[in-house]
Design an enzyme around this catalytic site. Structure first.
Site, PDB file in Angstrom:
ATOM      1  N   SER A  50       6.870   4.020   2.821  1.00 23.92           N
ATOM      2  CA  SER A  50       6.328   4.031   1.481  1.00 23.92           C
ATOM      3  C   SER A  50       7.455   3.751   0.445  1.00 23.92           C
ATOM      4  CB  SER A  50       5.732   5.092   1.022  1.00 23.92           C
ATOM      5  OG  SER A  50       4.382   5.021   1.805  1.00 23.92           O
ATOM      6  N   LYS A  53       7.024   0.643  -1.903  1.00 27.76           N
ATOM      7  CA  LYS A  53       6.328   0.856  -3.178  1.00 27.76           C
ATOM      8  C   LYS A  53       7.361   0.800  -4.123  1.00 27.76           C
ATOM      9  CE  LYS A  53       2.230   3.172  -0.991  1.00 27.76           C
ATOM     10  NZ  LYS A  53       2.416   3.927   0.041  1.00 27.76           N
ATOM     11  N   SER A 110       1.174   7.845  -3.425  1.00 20.88           N
ATOM     12  CA  SER A 110       1.483   6.917  -2.630  1.00 20.88           C
ATOM     13  C   SER A 110       0.521   6.217  -1.806  1.00 20.88           C
ATOM     14  CB  SER A 110       2.456   7.528  -1.608  1.00 20.88           C
ATOM     15  OG  SER A 110       3.326   6.405  -0.732  1.00 20.88           O
ATOM     16  N   LYS A 212      11.062   8.459  -5.032  1.00 16.71           N
ATOM     17  CA  LYS A 212      10.061   8.160  -4.073  1.00 16.71           C
ATOM     18  C   LYS A 212      10.309   8.483  -2.698  1.00 16.71           C
ATOM     19  CE  LYS A 212       5.846   6.280  -3.209  1.00 16.71           C
ATOM     20  NZ  LYS A 212       5.753   7.050  -2.264  1.00 16.71           N
TER      21      LYS A 212
END
Length: 349
Positions: A50, A53, A110, A212
């Site tokens: 992720s 992202k 997420s 993140k």
């Protein structure tokens, strides 16, 4: 106080040296001058999970600043977005979110479905958005990165490196300071639901302000973490840990270490994200699935009960021994009942 923090950071790094050797790549840099303060296997190819992202958000920020979207623009959930697996918001087909709420869901929750929604809104389709992702990666100097989806779901072709992710984090922070609050949000609300961030460092690390986390079975637990103290912002990219706890400890200790690297300690350090020598050979992408502590990645194997094998020979011998005894018992019973006609079943007179 700061001296005590420095000693604590060094002790942490020392304590986890053996674990770090088994973990994945890592890189620490200072945002203001791009100086690399620590790097280990920074060019090894890795699955971003992720952390993908980061790029999805970066391109969304660019679209907003270019006037193609606003934070109040509404984007809808397509069939393609709806079918994405968790983590997700779970909107029905045709359901809508504002871009502002979508960015919150992308970064805090997420949400994989929202990543596709933003990709379609920004690029017109996810395919065209992927072209933008890879073209932007090239412009940012992310030499070993390739995107095949907008959310980081497992795909062997989706690869990056710690150095490339550091360059992306630098671009996000430097080019879009007006959107910094998204990365430091501990939670968000959508409808009546309150969704918590996956980034535990926001609560446990002094000055933490982003960015993140990411996880798949093959990538392990990843994070691009940021903290700011006394005007200095340090970012650590940590990839491939076996648990979220180990990831957080490694990232936290490396950021603490980074804050101690100033003044004379960095006087002769001229290594930056851009001039640091690349690894002479690029290894194949690593999977850490076997070491990841997650039931989904390594479910316990069901133990098969072994059937007791009975020897045919032993069964035959036991039957032969039992037959004469049965016959003798039956003959005695016949002798004891002379008045009965016939004989007991199975006994010849």
């Amino acid at each position: 106080m700061r001296r005590g923090t420095a000693i604590f950071a060094l002790l942490l790094i020392s304590a986890f040296t053996s674990r770090a050797l088994a973990a994945g790549p890592a890189l620490v840099f200072e945002v203001s001058n791009s100086k690399v303060l620590f790097a280990e296997n920074a060019d090894d190819p890795w699955h971003p999970a992720s952390l993908t992202k980061l790029m999805t958000a970066y391109l969304t920020f660019k679209a907003i600043n270019a006037g193609r979207l606003t934070l109040k623009s509404k984007i809808s959930c397509s069939a393609a977005a709806h079918k994405e697996p968790p983590s997700k918001i779970g909107l029905p087909i045709g359901g809508e979110l504002t871009v502002d709420k979508a960015l919150q869901a992308l970064i805090v929750k997420s949400a994989n479905d929202v990543a596709v929604m933003l990709a379609e809104a920004v690029g017109g389709s996810e395919e065209k958005f992927l072209e933008q992702m890879n073209a932007t990666a090239k412009k940012l100097g992310m030499k070993h990165t390739n995107y095949v989806n907008a959310n980081g779901l497992p795909d062997p072709r989706q690869i990056t490196t710690a150095r490339d992710l550091a360059k992306l984090a630098r671009a996000v922070i430097s080019e879009f300071p007006e959107y910094a609050h998204y990365w430091s949000m501990p939670q968000m609300r959508i409808g009546k639901s309150r969704l918590q961030t996956h980034n535990g460092l926001l609560k446990s690390l002094e000055g933490a302000d982003g960015l993140k986390t990411g996880f798949t079975c093959d990538s392990g637990f990843n994070i691009a973490a940021s903290a700011t103290r006394d005007g200095r912002q340090i970012v650590a990219v940590v990839l491939g840990d076996s648990t979220s706890g180990e990831r957080n400890v490694r990232a936290k200790s490396l950021i603490e270490y980074g804050f101690q690297q100033n003044g004379w300690a960095q006087m002769f350090n001229h290594k930056t994200l851009d001039n640091m020598a690349y690894a002479p050979t690029v290894t194949s992408v690593t999977s850490v699935r076997e070491s990841v502590v997650s039931w989904n990645c390594n479910p316990p194997k069901k133990k098969r009960r072994k059937k007791k094998k009975t020897s045919v020979k032993k069964d035959k011998e036991a039957h032969e021994k039992a037959a004469p005894a049965k016959l003798e018992g039956a003959q005695q019973a016949n002798a004891a009942a002379p008045g009965l006609k016939g004989t007991l079943p199975g006994v010849q007179p």
